[in-house]
Every structure is written in C-alpha cells, then in structure tokens.
Design an enzyme around this catalytic site. Sequence first.
Site, short mmCIF file in Angstrom:
data_model
loop_
_atom_site.label_atom_id
_atom_site.label_comp_id
_atom_site.label_asym_id
_atom_site.label_seq_id
_atom_site.Cartn_x
_atom_site.Cartn_y
_atom_site.Cartn_z
CG ASP A 286 -1.88 1.19 1.40
OD1 ASP A 286 -2.26 1.78 2.29
OD2 ASP A 286 -2.10 1.86 0.10
CD GLU A 320 -4.84 6.54 -0.67
OE1 GLU A 320 -4.00 6.42 0.41
OE2 GLU A 320 -5.96 6.11 -0.58
CD GLU A 321 -2.22 5.33 3.13
OE1 GLU A 321 -1.86 4.38 2.51
OE2 GLU A 321 -3.19 5.42 3.62
N1 DTR Z 1 -7.65 3.37 0.84
C1 DTR Z 1 -6.48 2.80 0.59
C2 DTR Z 1 -6.51 1.16 0.44
C3 DTR Z 1 -7.94 0.81 -0.04
C4 DTR Z 1 -8.36 0.90 -1.23
N2 DTR Z 1 -9.59 0.46 -1.42
C5 DTR Z 1 -10.06 0.02 -0.05
C6 DTR Z 1 -11.09 -0.67 0.31
C7 DTR Z 1 -11.28 -1.04 1.50
C8 DTR Z 1 -10.40 -0.71 2.48
C9 DTR Z 1 -9.26 -0.33 2.20
C10 DTR Z 1 -9.03 0.24 0.61
C11 DTR Z 1 -5.49 3.02 1.37
O1 DTR Z 1 -5.36 3.10 2.52
O2 DTR Z 1 -4.30 3.48 0.95
ZN ZN Z 2 -3.27 3.13 2.79
ZN ZN Z 3 -3.49 2.74 -0.77
#
Ligand code: DTR
Ligand code: ZN
Ligand code: ZN
Length: 586
Positions: A286, A320-321
Amino acid sequence: MSKRFTHSALAVTAAAALGLATGGPVLAAPISVHTDMDVTGEAALAHLQELSDISLDHADAGYRAVDTPGYKAASEYVEKVLEASGKFDVTRDTFTVPTQTFGEVSFSVEGEAQETFSTLSNAEGTDAPLTDTAVTLPTDDAYGDKAGGELGCETGDYSDANAGTIVLVQRGVCAFGEKVTAATEAGAAAVIIYNHSPGALNGTVGDRVEGNIAGASMELAEGDALREQILAAGDTPVLGDLTVETTFEDIETWNVIAETKAGDPDDVQMMGAHLDGVAEGPGVNDNASGVAGLLAVAEGLAAQPHDVDNQVRMGFWGAEEIGLVGSTEYVASLSDEEKERISSYLNYDMIGSENYVIGTLDSDGSDVPIPDGVNVPEGSAELEEIFTGYFDSIGQPHVGTEFSGRSDYQAFIDNGIPVSGLFTGADAIKTEEEVELFGGTAGVQQDRNYHTIDDTYENVDQEAMGIMVPAMAYAAHVVAYDLDPVASVDRDRVSVKDLKKSGVEVTVTNLEPGQTVDWTLTADGRTKPGKSPASGTATADESGTATFTVKGIDPSAVRGLPGGYTVSVDTGDTAVEVGFTVGGKG
Ligand code: DTR
Ligand code: ZN
Ligand code: ZN
C-alpha cells in the site's frame, strides 16, 4: 509467469479458392489485437524492490509519508524511470495540504488518568494545560434521556454553571463540530465527546474553526463512568487536568504526473496509483505495488512499435493516506474542458496483498452492490469489463470489489469520469469461497499488514503481482490504442476468386455506388527488382460492389512468382487486407 493473452479482433483472411495452396499469410493490420505487451510481474517487482529500499532508507523519518524525505526520494525514482522511457513528459503537480499534528494529549480526573482520552481531528487544542478544572455536564439538555447521556447540541443546553469548565457530552444527534461550537458559545473551557458505542470514536469536527475551545474524545465506558461520577458528586466539583497540544500547518506536496508525448490529447486515458504511504510502515503493498505496476506498464507502452493513439496520463498521487488529497486537488485544478478530455481513469491501490483476491473495482455492482450515494459514471462498467474479459480469457478467477470510493478514483467519479481498477484487498477478511478461487487463508485479513510496519516487500504476494501487472498492461493497451480499422471489416465484404491463369479477382461490397477504392498488391517478403507493388483503383457499381483483378506484382511474370500475396484495399472508412497464395507453378 503471467499467461500470454491476446484479444484477437476480426483478422480478415480470404484464402484464394484458386487451384492454389490456400491459407496464405494472415496479414494482421498494424494493430488488430490488444495485448499485455509482454509486461510481467517480474518487471514490476524490480521497481517494487527499489521503492521498498527507498521506504526503508527513510524509516526513521516516516517512510514515504506525506512531506517526508522518503516521499521526495520515491518521487525522484518514479520521475527517473518515466523520463528514461523517453515517451513521457513528467511534471510535478504541487498542492497545499492543511495538516494537524498533536503533542501531549492527556486528561485526568481527581488524579486518575483517563486512558481512552483521545483527539478529534481538526479540533482546537488548549493554549495552556487546564488544571483543577471542574468537569460538568450540560445543565438543561432536551435530549438527555433519549441518548442516555447529555448531548450538548445547543448553547441553550448549558448555563452559567458550565462557564470555564470541561464539559462532557455524548456522541449523537448532531455533528461533533456543532457540539464543540455550542460549548464554546456557552463559555466552556474544553469539551469532551464520548462515544455512544464501544470502541474508539475516531472523529473529526469537520472544517477547522479557529477560536473554538479544545475538543477531544473518550470511549463509551470511561465516559459513562465519568458521567456517573459527576452525577454522584452532586454539588461537589469533580476536578480534572486536561491538555491537548496541537499544531496546524499548511504543507506543500505534489503529485507526479506523466503523460505520453504522443496520442490524442482530446482523448486522455488516465491511470493512477498513490505514491505516498503511512508513517507507520514501508507501505510496499500500500501502495508501492500499484506504483511499480504502473512503471512497468509505462515501460511497456514505451517499448511498443506504435505510438499510442490516445494520450495516456499517469497520476502518482500524493497525500492519499490523509484523505485522497492529491487526486482530489488534481481533479479540482482541472477546467471543465480538461475534465471533458479525460475518457477514463483506472485506479491501482494495493495489487499484491499477502492473502489476496484478484479484485476488479466492481463498477457495475454485479458482485458488490454500489454503496448509497456513490456515483458511478457511465462507461465505468465497460472499463471493468476490460479486466473481467481479460481474466476470463486466460481462465483467471476474479471477484468484484466494492466500488466504495475509498481510494483515488473518488475525485474522478465525483466529476463524472468513468472509473474502474484493480485491488487485491486490505482489511476485509478472506472468505472460504475466496480461498476456493485464489488460495490463501480464510478468516484472515486479505492484507493483515495493511498500514503496519509489516507491509514489506517480503510480504507482498508475487503471484498476485504476476497476475495483476499484465492485466494492468493489457488494460493500458486497450485504452491507449484504437484497433486498426481492418479489425472491424466485415468478413462478408471481401471475396477472392480464382481466375486460373488470369490471376485473382477481388470483390469488395458495401460501398457507395460509384465509390472509388484504391488497391495495392504486394508479394509477401518477395520483391521483383525495379518493380513497385502492383496497384490500381476500382469503382463500385450501382449495387455498391467493386471488382478488380490482380496478377502478381509484375503482370508479365505472374506465373513465376509462387508464394503469398497481400491485397490492401482502402475503402475510405476502413482498410481491408486479404491474403492469398500462389502455389506450385501457379
Ligand atoms: N484507501 C487505501 C486502501 C484501500 C483501497 N480500497 C480499499 C477498500 C477497503 C479498504 C481499504 C482500501 C489506502 O489505505 O491507501
Ligand atoms: Zn493506505
Ligand atoms: Zn492505498
């Protein structure tokens, strides 16, 4: 090793019915099939290793988290790879992110520390610690009985008795920000909101309101116990010490945007992966995994013999985080015309989960219902079908994953841009059915390393990468290249007839009466010195049929040229190519 996949559109051949060997060379039009461009998981893993090394080199400074040297170093690596391909213009798209950091956060009552005391995002802190300050409840709370605790949604819930005190209210009925503002207007010194259900509250007050009093949170059990303590004390004040140190700072960060030098800028095909990670770990799955996949795809596109037809634009997102900030700021920075020119967006966030599923972003809601309130722009289902069609054609099981908006595609769907993508799972628990399809372990998170220090290169599943990366490459080829018109020709439109020693008659139908077509004949791999390929024109009759005869690239020597031939017919709206072979002495 990924399975090779080619999606063959109609490749036209019309083997001559001559007394000739049939099955002459099939002449593929320049691009009549989509492929995965031979892009493999291994190619992405090489980039993944580099990104993992960069993250670990900066472990002491938050890995690749926003506004860290690690994020800068990772950006430089991505830029280097893309610029080295020679086919992309690479820029940094900078934006400002409001951030909040916390120092000491503590609360004790009559000297006893309140263990579940925590922060509220975007809430103000204390200018100085509050000591020996009375902890009180709203004095006239219309909702009190309904929610069990006092709610403090309105300034009128308070009286002078609450001025200068730490007020305790429960979550419910109104937003956290409303509770903080009501308490501020009532002259309180700080407000604590405790949960209405077990577990941490993890809340935000919404937009920051400078001048509000400090806001913080507690869990249900501790909040209820403190409320009972206050009620039992009657007129005797319950005294507390409260500190919330916090700093607000606008930081500048960036997205890395790469777009092909070639391709129609009015038909932009976007794809993206966030480059930042969490501060708690190296973020290899991630989301260095998505980034590495895109880098391998970029190199695959750059290695193609043809320039892309449609401009490909890659977004390596920042921040993004901390709330999908980079992708949101990027889309917000586009004019309506610029958004109109974006035909698709494909999102890649986590494609190597340890306990993976082969997940497509379920743009048509076929596997996972689309959550309420989530917009699915027209064309999104067709984008998902690129992936499902690819996987079906190589016999790869796949599942739809929730079109939740929980990643960088949110900004695109909010602006009506079709979206899909790939995802191998995060905190969801793997089911028995998924184990049947993908292996792994049921009852365990699809990625138990999600947002932890264990999100490492070693814990990325390489088989998942070997499946997902070629799929990314195939999808890129589909959106970047328009199949050559020959792939769309109607097989019934062309026929070839044996004229024996008089050569070969070619008939093309479905033309406009009187339409003229140009044709060229070439001998496959053979040339007659000094002789250019035979060529000519033919005119359609009133039925819209054009017929012409070919006799080899040198009409005077047709009998001496056995072998394969190509007839190319330009009908204006399509290019038709047929092959035939002259066998034996012809
Ligand atoms: N938001 C992303 C990880 C992520 C992408 N799709 C989903 C669906 C359900 C849970 C997490 C995610 C991240 O943490 O960067
Ligand atoms: Zn993440
Ligand atoms: Zn992510």
